[in-house]
Enzyme design. Structure first.
Site, PDB file in Angstrom:
ATOM      1  CG  HIS A 158     -11.735  -0.541  -4.473  1.00  0.00           C
ATOM      2  ND1 HIS A 158     -11.042   0.342  -3.670  1.00  0.00           N
ATOM      3  CD2 HIS A 158     -11.040  -1.701  -4.455  1.00  0.00           C
ATOM      4  CE1 HIS A 158      -9.963  -0.275  -3.186  1.00  0.00           C
ATOM      5  NE2 HIS A 158      -9.944  -1.508  -3.650  1.00  0.00           N
ATOM      6  CB  SER A 251      -2.186   5.892   1.564  1.00  0.00           C
ATOM      7  OG  SER A 251      -3.049   4.769   1.469  1.00  0.00           O
TER       8      SER A 251
END
Length: 310
Positions: A158, A251
């Site tokens: 990212h 997650s």
């Protein structure tokens, strides 16, 4: 071409930062499988034999360093959530406000330090490299705490808070200035009553390439933007050769990173998840170790008694 490569390449054109798994994909992750083991001794035996270890990390590994995640309830900067500011459209409409947000995040990160999980990973990489073994960290985080801890083989899918990209010439450069430009000094307060600084574009961070002076933007993947295909290709290569995969503090719902470990597991490679609680992918993995990463990871990556130390 392996299954992972096919899936990853098919998703490059669709992959956007923050894209979450659809309910159908979550259901695929939750296929009935044997309950993951939490036996550390068994994991340590697998770890002792691994030659190429891939470690996928997310926000949970940095949360213990006090890094705000800007996700979930209360994840606001002033009155905006990250997904309202971290977009190309928000930057086009109000580059001053977006730069205030990222200036605040940069300044916060300059005060943060790697925690025991970051350090354990970096020390493991250094130690195993002397044994002809490899460790690669594939991170969704943009905070550079892995780099600060000493990790060398790092893929930041990212981007980074401490890199900029010119909107005119496209030049990417590391930038650790504090503040990043004089006009942002003292700006970026997160309090909801704070008014926008409304800094003119010409006073925002500018490209330093000769003859350019274009407006800089943070070199991070924003919501609605595709991940760098070059980085994804590097990730593919590492996951193709790994013989052990760790999933740490993520997650497993944000694509494309959510598919990395399940694809590795699908070809029979052991995957160990270190997370506060189970995720949609947990039942696809061989191991699951609940609890803070800074507590569970150091003993998992410590020197094994069978290791040969040169």
């Amino acid at each position: 071409m392996c299954l992972f490569q096919f899936t990853a390449r098919r998703l490059v054109s669709q992959a956007h930062c923050g894209l979450k798994a659809s309910s159908s994909k979550k259901q695929k992750f939750c296929l009935e499988m044997a309950r993951p083991s939490s036996n550390m001794a068994d994991f340590r035996e697998v770890f002792a034999k691994a030659k190429h270890i891939a470690i996928i990390t997310g926000a949970g590994v940095s949360a213990e360093s006090g890094v705000p995640t800007f996700r979930g309830a209360g994840g606001f900067w002033r009155k905006w959530q990250a997904q309202e500011l971290a977009t190309p459209g928000a930057f086009a409409r109000n580059p001053s406000r977006v730069w205030e947000f990222y200036h605040y995040r940069r300044e916060v990160m300059l005060s943060k330090h790697p925690n025991p999980a970051h350090i354990a990973i970096a020390e493991c990489e250094k130690r195993l490299s002397k044994q002809g073994r490899s460790v690669v960290v594939i991170t969704q985080n943009i905070d550079e705490l892995h780099r600060k801890a000493g990790t060398k083989h790092l893929l930041e899918i990212h981007g980074s808070l401490f890199k900029t990209r010119c909107t005119s010439c496209g030049n990417v450069a590391a930038n650790y200035k504090s503040p990043i430009c004089p006009a942002l000094a003292g700006k970026g307060a997160p309090d909801p009553d704070t008014e926008d600084a409304a800094i003119p574009v010409e006073n925002l961070p500018q490209c330093e390439e000769e003859g350019c002076n274009g407006l800089l933007r943070p070199h991070v993947v924003w919501f609605g933007e595709a991940l760098d295909p070059g980085v994804l290709t590097a990730v593919e290569k590492e996951l193709d050769i790994c013989d052990l995969c760790l999933v740490v503090g993520t997650s497993s719902v944000v694509y494309p990173a959510a598919m990395f470990a399940p694809q590795v597991s699908a070809r029979g490679v052991p995957v160990a998840e270190f997370n506060m609680e189970p995720t949609p992918a947990t039942n696809r993995f061989r191991f699951h170790f609940p609890g803070p990463c800074g507590t569970t990871l150091p003993p998992a990556l410590a020197r094994h008694e069978t290791e040969i130390i040169s």
